[in-house]
Scaffold this motif. Structure first.
Motif, mmCIF file in Angstrom:
data_model
loop_
_atom_site.group_PDB
_atom_site.id
_atom_site.type_symbol
_atom_site.label_atom_id
_atom_site.label_comp_id
_atom_site.label_asym_id
_atom_site.label_seq_id
_atom_site.Cartn_x
_atom_site.Cartn_y
_atom_site.Cartn_z
ATOM 1 N N HIS A 62 87.460 94.054 30.216
ATOM 2 C CA HIS A 62 87.877 93.830 28.834
ATOM 3 C C HIS A 62 89.385 93.759 28.670
ATOM 4 O O HIS A 62 89.872 93.170 27.708
ATOM 5 C CB HIS A 62 87.310 94.929 27.931
ATOM 6 N N THR A 63 90.135 94.342 29.582
ATOM 7 C CA THR A 63 91.597 94.282 29.447
ATOM 8 C C THR A 63 92.111 92.855 29.582
ATOM 9 O O THR A 63 93.190 92.536 29.075
ATOM 10 C CB THR A 63 92.303 95.181 30.478
ATOM 11 N N TYR A 64 91.353 91.987 30.240
ATOM 12 C CA TYR A 64 91.780 90.597 30.366
ATOM 13 C C TYR A 64 91.846 89.922 28.992
ATOM 14 O O TYR A 64 92.682 89.040 28.767
ATOM 15 C CB TYR A 64 90.837 89.806 31.262
ATOM 16 N N LEU A 65 90.954 90.349 28.082
ATOM 17 C CA LEU A 65 90.951 89.784 26.740
ATOM 18 C C LEU A 65 92.219 90.140 25.981
ATOM 19 O O LEU A 65 92.623 89.419 25.063
ATOM 20 C CB LEU A 65 89.736 90.291 25.959
ATOM 21 N N ILE A 66 92.850 91.235 26.370
ATOM 22 C CA ILE A 66 94.042 91.713 25.676
ATOM 23 C C ILE A 66 95.315 91.222 26.350
ATOM 24 O O ILE A 66 96.282 90.843 25.698
ATOM 25 C CB ILE A 66 94.051 93.256 25.638
ATOM 26 N N ASP A 67 95.314 91.215 27.663
ATOM 27 C CA ASP A 67 96.546 90.960 28.416
ATOM 28 C C ASP A 67 96.759 89.499 28.792
ATOM 29 O O ASP A 67 97.862 89.124 29.200
ATOM 30 C CB ASP A 67 96.555 91.794 29.701
ATOM 31 N N VAL A 68 95.732 88.677 28.669
ATOM 32 C CA VAL A 68 95.814 87.284 29.124
ATOM 33 C C VAL A 68 95.589 86.338 27.947
ATOM 34 O O VAL A 68 94.652 86.506 27.166
ATOM 35 C CB VAL A 68 94.765 87.002 30.219
ATOM 36 N N ASN A 69 96.464 85.361 27.814
ATOM 37 C CA ASN A 69 96.320 84.313 26.790
ATOM 38 C C ASN A 69 95.776 83.047 27.439
ATOM 39 O O ASN A 69 96.283 82.612 28.475
ATOM 40 C CB ASN A 69 97.671 83.989 26.153
ATOM 41 N N VAL A 70 94.781 82.457 26.823
ATOM 42 C CA VAL A 70 94.199 81.210 27.312
ATOM 43 C C VAL A 70 94.289 80.173 26.193
ATOM 44 O O VAL A 70 93.662 80.323 25.144
ATOM 45 C CB VAL A 70 92.725 81.401 27.734
ATOM 46 N N ASP A 71 95.091 79.139 26.411
ATOM 47 C CA ASP A 71 95.229 78.051 25.445
ATOM 48 C C ASP A 71 94.717 76.766 26.076
ATOM 49 O O ASP A 71 94.986 76.501 27.259
ATOM 50 C CB ASP A 71 96.690 77.890 25.034
ATOM 51 N N ILE A 72 93.998 75.968 25.293
ATOM 52 C CA ILE A 72 93.356 74.769 25.831
ATOM 53 C C ILE A 72 93.642 73.573 24.943
ATOM 54 O O ILE A 72 93.564 73.657 23.713
ATOM 55 C CB ILE A 72 91.833 74.976 25.968
ATOM 56 N N TRP A 73 93.963 72.464 25.592
ATOM 57 C CA TRP A 73 94.178 71.198 24.883
ATOM 58 C C TRP A 73 93.672 70.068 25.757
ATOM 59 O O TRP A 73 94.178 69.840 26.850
ATOM 60 C CB TRP A 73 95.659 70.998 24.566
ATOM 61 N N LYS A 74 92.629 69.393 25.302
ATOM 62 C CA LYS A 74 92.029 68.271 26.027
ATOM 63 C C LYS A 74 91.674 68.655 27.455
ATOM 64 O O LYS A 74 91.986 67.953 28.412
ATOM 65 C CB LYS A 74 92.964 67.056 26.006
ATOM 66 N N GLN A 75 91.012 69.793 27.586
ATOM 67 C CA GLN A 75 90.527 70.335 28.858
ATOM 68 C C GLN A 75 91.646 70.720 29.830
ATOM 69 O O GLN A 75 91.422 70.910 31.020
ATOM 70 C CB GLN A 75 89.552 69.368 29.557
ATOM 71 N N GLN A 76 92.860 70.829 29.323
ATOM 72 C CA GLN A 76 93.959 71.395 30.090
ATOM 73 C C GLN A 76 94.118 72.849 29.654
ATOM 74 O O GLN A 76 94.182 73.129 28.455
ATOM 75 C CB GLN A 76 95.256 70.634 29.830
ATOM 76 N N VAL A 77 94.180 73.754 30.600
ATOM 77 C CA VAL A 77 94.197 75.177 30.290
ATOM 78 C C VAL A 77 95.548 75.773 30.668
ATOM 79 O O VAL A 77 96.012 75.610 31.805
ATOM 80 C CB VAL A 77 93.076 75.923 31.043
#
Length: 209
Positions: A62-77
């Motif tokens: 669950h710490t990954y949900l807090i410490d990691v940001n995941v942004d996506i645009w046209k299947q680019q992560v």
């Protein structure tokens, strides 16, 4: 609901994560957001990919949900944030790359010791609680403040479609992705971000379409 003790900003992030994970994607159908320069199919795929990644995070740590940001645009992560060991770094990146629909992964995930991460979160919490007004000396230059300034300035700028960009500020380094409709728009966006007080560097993955 995930119980989070790392403060206001991270708690709000966790709430949005839980909402996304709880959304019955199959019932939603393709998202329609005509102001974005993405097709409905792109929007739908991006939502599915992000939901899948966050779902894996919630199952593994669950710490990954807090410490990691995941942004996506046209299947680019674009992956940003901090984790406390190389093991967690490789774990996160492995989970991110599982989805074969992803075209590109921009890896900006940092490895830092637990004390550094905790201090970072405390600073975010302090600034986040006082994110307005923008002229407060104690908040100027914080990541929370920088991100809010990017949002406000891009939204207000004529000739810039702010909905076509995704950004994160980590330790005053801004990571930004999306689509610019022209080289002029690209230059304008980068110039705006670079001029924000406290920004050390801008890492751009913006494409010109």
């Amino acid at each position: 609901m995930i119980t989070i003790s790392r403060g206001w900003r991270k708690a709000m992030k966790a709430v949005s994560v839980c909402a996304l994970l709880a959304t019955p994607l199959a019932a939603c159908g393709p998202l329609q957001m005509p102001l974005e320069d993405r097709t409905g199919n792109d929007q739908w795929l991006d939502t599915q990919i992000k939901s899948g990644i966050l779902g894996e995070f919630s199952k593994v740590d669950h710490t990954y949900l807090i410490d990691v940001n995941v942004d996506i645009w046209k299947q680019q992560v674009m992956v940003t944030g901090m984790v406390e060991s190389k093991g967690k770094y490789f774990d996160v990146m492995s989970l991110v790359k599982q989805d074969s629909r992803i075209k590109t992964v921009y890896d900006h995930l940092e490895v830092a010791d637990a004390a550094t991460i905790e201090a970072y979160h405390k600073a975010e919490d302090e600034y986040g609680k006082n994110a307005v007004p923008a002229d407060s000396a104690t908040q100027t230059g914080s990541d929370v403040w920088i991100e809010s300034q990017i949002k406000a300035l891009l939204l207000a700028e004529k000739g810039v479609s702010s909905v076509n960009y995704r950004w994160q500020s980590v330790n005053n380094i801004v990571y930004i992705m999306g689509d610019a409709q022209s080289s002029e728009e690209l230059d304008k966006v980068l110039s705006i971000v670079r001029r924000i007080k406290g920004v050390k560097r801008v890492v751009s993955h913006i494409a010109t379409v």
